[in-house]
Motif scaffolding. Sequence first.
Motif, short mmCIF file in Angstrom:
data_model
loop_
_atom_site.label_atom_id
_atom_site.label_comp_id
_atom_site.label_asym_id
_atom_site.label_seq_id
_atom_site.Cartn_x
_atom_site.Cartn_y
_atom_site.Cartn_z
N GLY A 93 0.82 -1.21 0.00
CA GLY A 93 0.00 0.00 0.00
C GLY A 93 0.84 1.25 0.00
O GLY A 93 1.97 1.27 -0.52
N ARG A 111 2.62 -0.84 -7.06
CA ARG A 111 2.27 -1.38 -8.38
C ARG A 111 2.80 -2.80 -8.55
O ARG A 111 2.11 -3.68 -9.09
N ILE A 114 0.56 -5.21 -6.73
CA ILE A 114 -0.71 -5.41 -7.44
C ILE A 114 -0.52 -6.33 -8.63
O ILE A 114 -1.33 -7.24 -8.88
N ILE A 126 -3.94 -4.51 2.01
CA ILE A 126 -3.52 -3.13 1.72
C ILE A 126 -3.51 -2.27 2.98
O ILE A 126 -4.48 -2.19 3.73
N ASN A 128 -3.11 1.61 4.32
CA ASN A 128 -3.36 2.98 3.85
C ASN A 128 -3.23 3.93 5.02
O ASN A 128 -3.94 3.81 6.02
N ILE A 135 -4.15 5.67 -3.46
CA ILE A 135 -4.41 4.23 -3.44
C ILE A 135 -5.57 3.90 -4.37
O ILE A 135 -5.49 2.96 -5.18
N LEU A 139 -5.23 1.49 -7.62
CA LEU A 139 -6.05 0.28 -7.71
C LEU A 139 -6.81 0.22 -9.02
O LEU A 139 -6.90 -0.84 -9.66
N ALA A 144 -6.61 -3.64 -10.07
CA ALA A 144 -6.50 -4.47 -8.86
C ALA A 144 -7.79 -5.22 -8.56
O ALA A 144 -7.76 -6.21 -7.82
N ASP A 145 -8.90 -4.77 -9.10
CA ASP A 145 -10.17 -5.47 -8.87
C ASP A 145 -10.12 -6.89 -9.42
O ASP A 145 -10.89 -7.76 -8.97
N PHE A 164 -14.12 1.89 -1.83
CA PHE A 164 -13.39 0.62 -1.84
C PHE A 164 -14.35 -0.56 -2.01
O PHE A 164 -14.03 -1.53 -2.71
N PHE A 169 -13.52 -4.57 -2.89
CA PHE A 169 -12.63 -4.88 -1.78
C PHE A 169 -13.41 -5.06 -0.48
O PHE A 169 -14.50 -4.50 -0.30
#
Length: 260
Positions: A93, A111, A114, A126, A128, A135, A139, A144-145, A164, A169
């Motif tokens: 993160g 990155r 991910i 993650i 934060n 972030i 994502l 990142a999903d 999020f 997430f």
Amino acid sequence: MLIDSHCHLHLPDLAGKHAEIFAEMAKNGVGGAICVGVTIEDFPSILALIERHPNLLATVGVHPENTDVQEASLPALCELAQHPDVVAIGETGLDYYWHKDRPEWQRERFRTHIRAARELGKPLVIHNREATEDILHLLVEERADEAGGVMHCFTESWEMAQKFLDLGFYLSLSGIVTFKNAAQVKEVARKAPLDRLLVETDSPYLAPVPYRGKINQPGYVRYVAEEIARLRDIAFDEVARTTTHNCFRLFPAARKKITL
């Protein structure tokens, strides 16, 4: 049964106390825990720990606070995460509290994590701190999903929580939810879909009330779940059952090692 979705049993405050820790887990109905890596150097000690205990799993990653450590390349992360008991990539993160100049190396490290998660099909854990907008941007930019993951120790507003959640997430709540003045976290605990919540201790940090200020441990995740139940006015057993199934859904390998 409960699962502590985020702890650091390999750190010095908890090392050597594992018999006591497992006894407290058993007493409080905590059937398993995920031991989260923060450097590549600490991964062998985590691996040795989880291989000795059938109710523990691991993650691998480099925490954004850590600077003078081995950097996590994409090939290295992918190789280490091949172990069947490594359920996620992270802790990763951004942390703009400790690194106020927002260095690009943090973003590049994030990155890389991910990309490893996407390549392996394993979720992200993650961290934060004061970096929400960046972030969210990374994502989305890094897709990142496709890997999914959890926002560990979530402390942001309900508005941010929704962003999020919209990315798919999960949100993990820690002992902070038991703190008297943690209004934002309590609001998220009330409003977030129960099937998108996890519970954690972040041991040895952030011990919940009534142990605030002391060394935290996985057995104390019960107090997190009890507070969520109180805030939502539902039964504790419903919180325990649902957050455990959420953990199994996010980390499928956990179901193979932790039995209900």
